[in-house]
Design a protein around this motif. Structure first.
Motif, PDB file in Angstrom:
ATOM      1  N   ARG A   1       0.817  -1.223   0.000  1.00  0.00           N
ATOM      2  CA  ARG A   1       0.000   0.000   0.000  1.00  0.00           C
ATOM      3  C   ARG A   1       0.845   1.265   0.000  1.00  0.00           C
ATOM      4  N   GLN A   2       1.919   1.240  -0.795  1.00  0.00           N
ATOM      5  CA  GLN A   2       2.786   2.406  -0.898  1.00  0.00           C
ATOM      6  C   GLN A   2       2.949   2.776  -2.365  1.00  0.00           C
ATOM      7  N   LEU A   3       3.558   3.955  -2.569  1.00  0.00           N
ATOM      8  CA  LEU A   3       3.858   4.413  -3.921  1.00  0.00           C
ATOM      9  C   LEU A   3       5.310   4.056  -4.248  1.00  0.00           C
ATOM     10  N   HIS A   4       5.534   3.506  -5.439  1.00  0.00           N
ATOM     11  CA  HIS A   4       6.872   3.043  -5.832  1.00  0.00           C
ATOM     12  C   HIS A   4       7.318   3.731  -7.114  1.00  0.00           C
ATOM     13  N   CYS A   5       8.595   4.078  -7.160  1.00  0.00           N
ATOM     14  CA  CYS A   5       9.177   4.546  -8.423  1.00  0.00           C
ATOM     15  C   CYS A   5       9.828   3.341  -9.095  1.00  0.00           C
ATOM     16  N   HIS A   6       9.452   3.071 -10.359  1.00  0.00           N
ATOM     17  CA  HIS A   6       9.999   1.908 -11.049  1.00  0.00           C
ATOM     18  C   HIS A   6      11.367   2.185 -11.656  1.00  0.00           C
ATOM     19  N   TYR A   7      11.840   3.415 -11.542  1.00  0.00           N
ATOM     20  CA  TYR A   7      13.176   3.732 -12.057  1.00  0.00           C
ATOM     21  C   TYR A   7      14.226   3.726 -10.956  1.00  0.00           C
ATOM     22  N   CYS A   8      13.927   4.372  -9.799  1.00  0.00           N
ATOM     23  CA  CYS A   8      14.961   4.456  -8.756  1.00  0.00           C
ATOM     24  C   CYS A   8      14.580   3.653  -7.516  1.00  0.00           C
ATOM     25  N   ALA A   9      13.424   2.985  -7.541  1.00  0.00           N
ATOM     26  CA  ALA A   9      12.987   2.120  -6.443  1.00  0.00           C
ATOM     27  C   ALA A   9      12.630   2.879  -5.163  1.00  0.00           C
ATOM     28  N   ALA A  10      12.466   4.197  -5.261  1.00  0.00           N
ATOM     29  CA  ALA A  10      12.026   4.950  -4.086  1.00  0.00           C
ATOM     30  C   ALA A  10      10.621   4.505  -3.683  1.00  0.00           C
TER      31      ALA A  10
END
Ligand code: ADP
Ligand code: ZN
Length: 749
Positions: free
Chosen positions: A477-486
């Protein structure tokens, strides 16, 4: 004798030279270093030879590693020479061909020779030591009920049962307690085995054995064309253009067998994503232990050992991803590049090589055949075959007269907005599942939803480090960046307007899985994407689970599109064909076409014909339409005509120059300085585009700008020279920004 990299004592720097010879050294001083060799004085007492590794003093940077490329009698004029500090190899590690390859690579990849030679060197690491390994003792109970009161021992027992033959350290890494191993030993349940020197992630599953199938007529014809090249060997470049399920692997296997029979070795490249235990098992099944696997999952010691095993000639066949193209074979007789169109063959950091091009170079230089295989060749390879630079071998039929699957295009504009599984796809799923068949659903986007959007103010959740939106993942249930994995929490209210109307938009594999579970509650479901395959062996477990029929539906990203051979799949559903179609990259249609053909090719590989349903919003787009008709030739002809008109590859050449910095202004002004320098030295007929912000304007905190050169094919060398000299000219004027050239870019993002 295995030449080991034993450090030798440092030589005193003050002693007078006793050799007249000097050595030109490729110093590994990083990507920004000058693109040249540096001359050093021979070390005293032990003159070096080209191909030996050394350590040399380098300006203020201390002592750096390097490789001797050449010797000379006279030093270059005006140079203040220093002495080689240390010789690392007792004898040359690289031969003349390898040094030539590094020099060619430095030229075409526009990088220093010290960077170009790096992939040719043995991976760092210590050789694996002989260590005791543990496994269940003969006669140990198969039932662990006796350990019910000793949970630590039970966990240890299960771990050793599941993966016998590992070292103590390996079990400790899997959470096993040291005391539990000792206790199981005391019980007599364990035995300590002979030391195991080699271990790789693929030594587990047995090879696919059995008698090889009788070649089909088309396979036999292709093998006959290859035979004279394999036996001698003789130089030749081949494109094995075979539709999905036409049995390309069998051609590789038989070709390799003739190469081995002729006393030579073979190298097989597969895309990283397809380098799985089941791929490797084909080769192990046919050639046993003589097969080495080169994989990024190997530990440093394992990689080191595999490199030396190949160098010492203990390996007949190596299977590996991109960097395996440099494997140090001494009697190579064949290079196979499977799925030669795959973008992952391009290395996106210095040295920026394309493994297919390296394979073709090695083939030419060694005088051996190179076999490129694909159902959907790179348009550049296809064009080279049309121009007779590459010999085409066609497999137009699937094996055993199996038909190619029928493909239906569904225009999602006719469905309610937000529909995941349209009427036709849902009905087809119900039908195939009802008949006990398996369904593969493809969506090249992981996570739950790619966008979190405010209905009122249009706020969009974006990564702070990258210019992309954040994806919502249902698993945490979080937001993920698919480029830097934040990873970031979901805001409770809209950060833009403070309102409550944040909404999830778009679909990812997790959302499809949820929808399938809701609509087909009795179907057994598996999902394969980067998020479900993080742990060791997970990929294998999911694949085997699906293949053995333990699941009815598998939902996956491009991981499931490559090379899979699951006979039970009769229906393939493409949930959204358009995910990458509109990328600002001239190759976007080609990539979409290739991916659709590959995934459609997973259907109907058993006795029953397959069916494919493709959901799209652009059913009239040539990439979608031609893929639906399995019409590669028509797609290639149309797309190549557009490329020709635009002067794009393969009819023109591109060099992209990228400038990046954590400071936006430095990236922009650096790109402007570089563009000016380029404009002053443009070869005849070459255009300059930019500078402009790259489509992916920020990545991992770096702002990115680019400049592009486009010119006619025969201007390639002049374009590289212009790029090289412009980079050198601006080197001191970029401030905190960095710049690099990307010749023949695979990605324009
Ligand atoms: P491709 O890579 O061209 O998609 P594969 O090499 O995966 O195709 O082959 C598809 C299937 O056909 C595999 O299961 C393979 O074992 C089988 N096969 C290959 N050649 C033959 C043949 N001559 N006769 C019967 N089956 C074959
Ligand atoms: Zn990011």
């Amino acid at each position: 004798m295995k030449p080991q990299a034993l450090p030798r004592p440092l030589l005193p720097d003050a002693s007078p030279p006793t050799h007249r010879l000097y050595a030109d050294v490729a110093v590994d001083a990083g990507p920004g270093a000058p693109e040249q060799l540096f001359t050093y004085i021979q070390p005293e007492g032990e003159p070096v030879q080209p191909g030996q590794r050394v350590r040399v003093p380098f300006g203020s940077r201390g002592v750096l590693p390097g490789v001797v490329f050449a010797l000379r009698d006279t030093p270059p004029p005006g140079a203040r020479l220093r002495r080689i500090a240390q010789v690392l190899d007792p004898e040359p590690l690289l031969g003349p061909v390898e040094l030539e390859l590094a020099q060619w690579l430095a030229e075409v990849a526009i990088c220093p020779p010290g960077s170009a030679v790096r992939p040719l060197l043995p991976p760092p690491g210590e050789p694996l030591r002989d260590e005791p390994v543990y496994s269940p003792a003969d006669g140990a109970p198969t039932d662990d009920a006796a350990l019910a009161r000793a949970p630590a021992q039970r966990a240890a027992w299960r771990a050793i049962h599941a993966e016998p033959g590992l070292t103590r350290a390996a079990y400790l890494a899997r959470g096993v307690r040291p005391a539990a191993i000792a206790a199981l030993m005391a019980r007599g349940w364990l035995q300590v085995g002979a030391a195991l020197r080699r271990r790789d992630p693929f030594s587990g599953p047995p090879g696919v054995g059995g008698a090889p199938p009788e070649p089909t007529g088309e396979q036999a014809a292709a093998l006959e064309a290859l035979a004279p090249y394999l036996r001698l060997p003789r130089q030749g470049a081949f494109l094995l253009w075979g539709v999905t399920g036409s049995g390309k692997t069998e051609i590789y296997l038989r070709s390799i067998a003739s190469v081995i029979a002729a006393g030579r070795q073979a190298l097989v490249l597969v895309p990283e994503i397809a380098l799985t235990p089941q791929t490797v098992s084909h080769f192990r099944g046919r050639f046993g232990d003589a097969v080495a696997v080169l994989h990024s999952g190997l530990g440093a010691g394992e990689r080191h050992d595999e490199w030396w095993r190949i160098r010492r000639g203990e390996v007949a066949v190596a299977v590996g991803a991109r960097s395996a193209v440099f494997a140090p074979f001494q009697r190579l007789g064949l290079i196979v590049v499977d799925e030669e169109h795959e973008p992952s063959y391009k290395q996106e950091e210095t040295p920026r090589y394309h493994a297919r091009e390296v394979a073709l170079w090695r083939g030419r230089r060694l005088g051996i055949p190179v076999l490129l295989g694909s159902a959907t060749p790179d348009l550049e390879t296809y064009d080279a075959a049309a121009a007779a630079q590459i010999v085409r071998l066609d497999l137009r039929q699937r094996v055993l007269d199996r038909p190619l699957p029928s493909v239906r295009l569904i225009d999602m504009a006719t469905e309610a907005p937000g529909t995941l599984l349209g009427k036709e796809l849902a009905a087809a799923m119900a039908d195939h599942l009802g008949r006990g068949r398996q369904v593969l659903l493809f969506l090249n986007r992981r996570g739950y939803a790619p966008l979190l959007l405010c209905r009122d103010c249009r706020y969009l959740a974006r990564c702070q480090q990258c210019s992309v939106s954040l994806s919502y993942h249902a698993s945490d249930r979080q937001l993920h960046c698919h480029y830097c994995a934040a990873v970031r929490p979901v805001p409770a209210r809209c950060p833009g307007c403070g309102g409550p109307w944040l909404q999830l938009r778009g679909i990812g594999t997790q959302r499809v899985a949820e929808e399938v579970a809701r609509r087909f509650p009795s179907a057994r479901l598996l999902r394969m994407d980067l998020d479900t395959t993080g742990s060791k062996g997970a990929h294998q477990r999911i694949y085997e689970g699906f293949r053995s029929g333990a699941a009815d539906v598998l939902i996956g990203t491009q991981m499931v599109a490559k090379g899979w051979d699951v006979a039970g799949v009769t229906l393939v559903g493409v949930v959204d064909a358009d995910t990458a179609l509109h990328h600002p990259d001239y190759r976007a249609p080609e990539r979409t076409f290739q991916l659709l053909c590959q995934v459609a090719g997973r259907a109907g590989r058993g006795d029953e014909p397959g069916e494919v349903i493709v959901q799209t919003r652009t059913p009239e787009h040539p990439a979608v339409l031609r893929a639906a008709h399995h019409d590669y030739a028509a797609f290639a002809d149309e797309t190549l005509a557009l490329r020709r008109a635009a002067g794009f590859p393969p009819y023109g050449r591109l060099i992209r120059l990228l400038v990046w910095s954590r400071q936006a202004f430095a990236a922009q002004s650096g790109a402007e300085v570089l563009a000016l320098a380029l404009a002053g030295r443009l070869p005849e007929g070459v255009d300059l585009w930019g500078p402009s912000a790259a489509p992916l304007a920020q990545l991992r905190g770096q702002y990115r700008w680019h400049v592009c050169l486009r010119g006619p094919r025969d201007a390639a060398a002049a374009m590289r020279a212009a790029a090289r000299s412009a980079l050198r000219e601006v080197a001191g004027r970029l401030g905190v920004a960095r710049a690099a050239a990307d010749p023949d870019p695979q990605s324009m993002l």
